[in-house]
Enzyme design. Structure first.
Site, mmCIF file in Angstrom:
data_model
loop_
_atom_site.group_PDB
_atom_site.id
_atom_site.type_symbol
_atom_site.label_atom_id
_atom_site.label_comp_id
_atom_site.label_asym_id
_atom_site.label_seq_id
_atom_site.Cartn_x
_atom_site.Cartn_y
_atom_site.Cartn_z
ATOM 1 N N HIS A 33 53.069 -2.215 5.368
ATOM 2 C CA HIS A 33 52.266 -1.415 4.525
ATOM 3 C C HIS A 33 50.904 -1.200 5.393
ATOM 4 C CE1 HIS A 33 49.195 0.170 1.844
ATOM 5 N NE2 HIS A 33 48.656 -0.772 2.391
ATOM 6 N N ASN A 72 60.767 -0.897 3.609
ATOM 7 C CA ASN A 72 60.525 -0.238 5.110
ATOM 8 C C ASN A 72 59.492 -1.263 5.723
ATOM 9 O OD1 ASN A 72 58.418 0.122 3.180
ATOM 10 N ND2 ASN A 72 57.991 2.443 3.424
ATOM 11 N N GLU A 75 41.697 -2.981 -0.303
ATOM 12 C CA GLU A 75 42.895 -3.724 0.005
ATOM 13 C C GLU A 75 42.539 -5.109 0.587
ATOM 14 O OE1 GLU A 75 45.847 0.127 0.133
ATOM 15 O OE2 GLU A 75 45.635 -1.072 1.929
ATOM 16 N N LYS A 99 56.389 -6.762 4.646
ATOM 17 C CA LYS A 99 56.912 -6.861 3.277
ATOM 18 C C LYS A 99 58.186 -7.754 3.533
ATOM 19 C CE LYS A 99 55.602 -1.989 2.282
ATOM 20 N NZ LYS A 99 56.099 -0.539 1.756
ATOM 21 N N TYR A 133 49.485 -1.609 -6.065
ATOM 22 C CA TYR A 133 49.987 -0.236 -6.087
ATOM 23 C C TYR A 133 49.619 0.456 -7.139
ATOM 24 C CZ TYR A 133 52.992 -1.121 -1.862
ATOM 25 O OH TYR A 133 53.499 -1.419 -0.772
HETATM 26 P P1 ATP Z 1 52.419 2.097 2.549
HETATM 27 O O1 ATP Z 1 51.411 2.628 1.298
HETATM 28 O O2 ATP Z 1 53.359 1.140 1.980
HETATM 29 O O3 ATP Z 1 51.808 1.892 3.598
HETATM 30 P P2 ATP Z 1 53.061 4.685 2.621
HETATM 31 O O4 ATP Z 1 51.703 5.106 2.562
HETATM 32 O O5 ATP Z 1 53.915 5.138 4.156
HETATM 33 O O6 ATP Z 1 53.502 3.464 2.535
HETATM 34 P P3 ATP Z 1 53.350 5.637 -0.156
HETATM 35 O O7 ATP Z 1 53.784 7.139 -0.359
HETATM 36 O O8 ATP Z 1 51.996 5.151 -0.146
HETATM 37 O O9 ATP Z 1 54.137 5.353 1.570
HETATM 38 O O10 ATP Z 1 54.456 4.717 -0.813
HETATM 39 C C1 ATP Z 1 54.161 3.375 -1.156
HETATM 40 C C2 ATP Z 1 55.385 2.762 -0.738
HETATM 41 O O11 ATP Z 1 56.361 3.012 -1.831
HETATM 42 C C3 ATP Z 1 56.124 2.767 0.399
HETATM 43 O O12 ATP Z 1 55.966 2.443 1.506
HETATM 44 C C4 ATP Z 1 57.603 2.612 0.031
HETATM 45 O O13 ATP Z 1 57.935 1.169 0.093
HETATM 46 C C5 ATP Z 1 57.551 2.812 -1.586
HETATM 47 N N1 ATP Z 1 58.059 4.396 -1.638
HETATM 48 C C6 ATP Z 1 57.694 5.328 -1.536
HETATM 49 N N2 ATP Z 1 58.094 6.414 -1.896
HETATM 50 C C7 ATP Z 1 59.424 5.614 -2.330
HETATM 51 C C8 ATP Z 1 60.829 6.275 -2.813
HETATM 52 N N3 ATP Z 1 60.990 7.529 -3.038
HETATM 53 N N4 ATP Z 1 61.647 5.350 -3.279
HETATM 54 C C9 ATP Z 1 61.434 4.302 -3.204
HETATM 55 N N5 ATP Z 1 60.321 3.533 -2.647
HETATM 56 C C10 ATP Z 1 59.395 4.363 -2.284
HETATM 57 MG MG MG Z 2 50.637 4.466 1.065
#
Ligand code: ATP
Ligand code: MG
Length: 137
Positions: free
Chosen positions: A115, A112, A126, A9, A49
């Site tokens: 992804h 974070n 994806e 990211k 997303y």
């Molecule tokens: P990713 O899909 O990016 O691998 P993930 O599966 O661990 O991560 P998801 O729940 O799918 O997490 O959320 C997708 C992304 O949205 C997260 O990686 C994060 O960057 C963002 N995100 C999730 N929760 C929050 C939040 N509460 N506030 C801000 N951003 C968030």
């Molecule tokens: Mg995810």
């Protein structure tokens, strides 16, 4: 062998951490079989997303993912999807286990660092959004 889709990211590219993250990926036994550095458009990020479009953080997420370059990748290995999720660590770095990418590098639940796809169906969709078959070697 299974394939998963990965994104390094904008917080990773901004801090010049793409090599450090790739070292963790490769040390875990995952092979980078496709990789490209791109500037995501708002449209690409919204499509990517789309599953989160009703979430309160959707706007913030799209603006972060388009705030700078990202590196899109395909990773290959045994149980690559689950293995990469393990290597990434919890979404919120405060909850991520020692040694994981997010524990080492992530700044917050939003910024974070990585992804990774969460299931075979999402991995296929994806990967297809960013790579054609010929790009994956
Ligand atoms: P990713 O899909 O990016 O691998 P993930 O599966 O661990 O991560 P998801 O729940 O799918 O997490 O959320 C997708 C992304 O949205 C997260 O990686 C994060 O960057 C963002 N995100 C999730 N929760 C929050 C939040 N509460 N506030 C801000 N951003 C968030
Ligand atoms: Mg995810």
């Amino acid at each position: 062998l299974e394939r998963t889709f990965s994104i390094l990211k904008p917080d990773a590219t901004a801090r010049n951490l793409t090599g450090a993250v790739n070292a963790v990926i490769e040390a875990a036994g995952l092979r980078i079989v496709a990789q490209r550095r791109i500037q995501m458009t708002t449209k690409q990020a919204e499509t990517f997303y789309a599953v989160h479009k009703e979430r309160p953080f959707f706007g913030e997420l799209v603006s972060f993912m388009t705030s700078g370059p990202v590196v899109v990748q395909v990773l290959e290995g045994e149980n690559a999807i689950a293995k990469y999720r393990e290597v990434m660590g919890a979404t919120n770095p405060a909850n991520a286990a020692d040694g994981t990418i997010r524990k080492q590098f992530a700044l917050s639940v939003g910024e974070n660092t990585v992804h990774g796809s969460d299931a075979p169906e999402t991995a296929a969709v994806e990967i297809a959004q960013f790579f054609s078959g010929n790009d994956i070697v």
